[in-house]
Design an enzyme around this catalytic site. Structure first.
Site, PDB file in Angstrom:
ATOM      1  N   ASP A  72      -3.541  -0.109   6.330  1.00 16.28           N
ATOM      2  CA  ASP A  72      -3.820  -0.604   5.169  1.00 16.28           C
ATOM      3  C   ASP A  72      -2.999  -1.594   4.936  1.00 16.28           C
ATOM      4  OD1 ASP A  72      -5.696   1.336   5.178  1.00 16.28           O
ATOM      5  OD2 ASP A  72      -4.459   2.526   3.648  1.00 16.28           O
ATOM      6  N   GLU A 117       1.184   5.569   0.912  1.00 14.50           N
ATOM      7  CA  GLU A 117       0.369   6.974   0.764  1.00 14.50           C
ATOM      8  C   GLU A 117       0.449   7.412   0.034  1.00 14.50           C
ATOM      9  OE1 GLU A 117      -2.561   6.390   3.042  1.00 14.50           O
ATOM     10  OE2 GLU A 117      -2.000   4.166   2.979  1.00 14.50           O
ATOM     11  N   HIS A 160      -5.028   4.453   6.268  1.00 15.09           N
ATOM     12  CA  HIS A 160      -4.526   4.828   5.756  1.00 15.09           C
ATOM     13  C   HIS A 160      -3.454   5.700   6.032  1.00 15.09           C
ATOM     14  CE1 HIS A 160      -8.484   6.133   3.300  1.00 15.09           C
ATOM     15  NE2 HIS A 160      -8.553   6.540   4.733  1.00 15.09           N
ATOM     16  N   ASP A 173       0.963  -1.242  -0.400  1.00 14.22           N
ATOM     17  CA  ASP A 173       0.252  -0.252  -0.185  1.00 14.22           C
ATOM     18  C   ASP A 173       0.822   1.158  -0.336  1.00 14.22           C
ATOM     19  OD1 ASP A 173      -2.596   0.615   0.004  1.00 14.22           O
ATOM     20  OD2 ASP A 173      -2.478   2.176   2.006  1.00 14.22           O
TER      21      ASP A 173
HETATM   22  N1  DCM Z   1      -6.303   9.620  -0.883  1.00 11.39           N
HETATM   23  C1  DCM Z   1      -7.083  11.119  -0.813  1.00 11.39           C
HETATM   24  N2  DCM Z   1      -8.333  11.523  -0.723  1.00 11.39           N
HETATM   25  C2  DCM Z   1      -8.830  10.646  -0.633  1.00 11.39           C
HETATM   26  C3  DCM Z   1      -8.318   9.269  -0.191  1.00 11.39           C
HETATM   27  C4  DCM Z   1      -7.244   8.907  -0.999  1.00 11.39           C
HETATM   28  O1  DCM Z   1      -6.167  12.407  -1.555  1.00 11.39           O
HETATM   29  N3  DCM Z   1      -9.973  10.762  -0.531  1.00 11.39           N
HETATM   30  C5  DCM Z   1      -4.780   9.794  -1.633  1.00 11.39           C
HETATM   31  C6  DCM Z   1      -3.930  10.070  -0.040  1.00 11.39           C
HETATM   32  C7  DCM Z   1      -3.520   8.563  -0.227  1.00 11.39           C
HETATM   33  C8  DCM Z   1      -3.630   7.591  -1.015  1.00 11.39           C
HETATM   34  O2  DCM Z   1      -4.464   8.180  -1.615  1.00 11.39           O
HETATM   35  O3  DCM Z   1      -3.033   8.265   0.461  1.00 11.39           O
HETATM   36  C9  DCM Z   1      -4.161   5.567  -0.897  1.00 11.39           C
HETATM   37  O4  DCM Z   1      -5.193   6.386  -0.354  1.00 11.39           O
HETATM   38  P1  DCM Z   1      -5.797   4.730   1.041  1.00 11.39           P
HETATM   39  O5  DCM Z   1      -4.986   5.039   2.486  1.00 11.39           O
HETATM   40  O6  DCM Z   1      -6.880   4.417   1.185  1.00 11.39           O
HETATM   41  O7  DCM Z   1      -4.655   3.913   0.321  1.00 11.39           O
HETATM   42 MG    MG Z   2      -3.457   3.949   2.651  1.00  9.44          MG
HETATM   43 MG    MG Z   3      -4.506   1.942  -0.612  1.00  6.61          MG
END
Ligand code: DCM
Ligand code: MG
Ligand code: MG
Length: 227
Positions: free
Chosen positions: A185, A16, A180, A14
């Site tokens: 994750d 971020e 997140h 995963d």
């Molecule tokens: N992300 C975002 N806005 C969201 C969901 C995700 O900007 N509503 C971006 C920031 C996270 C990345 O996507 O670091 C990865 O998502 P996740 O934490 O679900 O893996």
């Molecule tokens: Mg994530």
């Molecule tokens: Mg993700």
């Protein structure tokens, strides 16, 4: 890639980031948990409780200075920020991270399959872009499994949500921990995978894509390209 592929290692991943694909995001944190198929073959015993994690598990989690401003939303949900990553002296996505990634993957029994939830829509293309920025790549025959379409197809589902947290709640009746954060994750993803490991491994053997087919999320701009 020849099929069916008996992947020997599944590497749960995963990432971020500073934002969504429309923001041309950069990586701010990544986490990988490598599990040999031997530890995924047992049936998941107690689905009311998250099952025990495999005892033999290799992990790599790294924070990265993304060198790009976070969107307000990304900062809020990840708990990461440009200021705190800088204060903690995190380097950018450089050749050292590529070496760490390669060394980690090289230690795993082959063939290796990367696993990410919505990986084909997000994590794999973005990782390919970041690697391209430093003139690097992964072996093109590395497998890529996206658990989002895989779980949908296995469930023959109607219109329920396949967001990672929702899938986890449906299986275990609990909130996932550490949403997140890259490691949180990956843990959630691994626990979801364990609930359907035999089916998902069989699905991957036939349906996994190869790294070489992954289209980068966006091309590096000439200024962001570094060595
Ligand atoms: N992300 C975002 N806005 C969201 C969901 C995700 O900007 N509503 C971006 C920031 C996270 C990345 O996507 O670091 C990865 O998502 P996740 O934490 O679900 O893996
Ligand atoms: Mg994530
Ligand atoms: Mg993700």
């Amino acid at each position: 890639m020849t099929f069916p592929q008996e992947f020997q290692t599944f590497v749960f991943l995963d990432i971020e980031t500073t934002g969504l694909p429309r923001d041309q995001p950069c990586v701010a944190e990544l986490s990988l948990f490598a599990v040999n198929r031997h530890s995924l073959q047992r049936p998941a015993p107690y689905l009311s409780q998250p099952p025990l994690l495999p005892r033999i598990l290799d992990k790599l989690t790294l924070c990265v200075d993304p060198q790009k401003p976070f969107t307000a939303k990304a900062e809020e949900i990840t708990g990461l920020s440009n200021r705190t990553l800088e204060e903690n002296c995190k380097p950018d996505f450089n050749s050292a991270i590529v070496e760490a990634l390669r060394a980690f993957l090289d230690r795993q029994a082959r063939p290796v399959c990367l696993v990410a939830h919505n990986g084909l829509g997000f994590d794999f293309p973005l990782l390919r872009t970041e690697l391209w920025k430093v003139d690097a790549d992964l072996p093109p025959d590395t497998g890529c499994l996206d658990t989002l379409p895989a779980l949908k197809e296995l469930d023959k589902a109607t219109n329920q949500s396949y967001r990672l947290g929702e899938v986890f709640r449906r299986i275990y009746g609990q909130e996932p921990v550490g949403a997140h954060s890259a490691e949180g994750d990956v843990l959630t993803l691994l626990l979801v995978f364990l609930a359907k490991a035999p089916e998902l491994m069989a699905w991957a053997a036939v349906n996994a894509r190869s790294w070489g087919e992954i289209k980068p999320m966006y091309p590096p701009s000439p200024v962001s390209r570094r060595n």
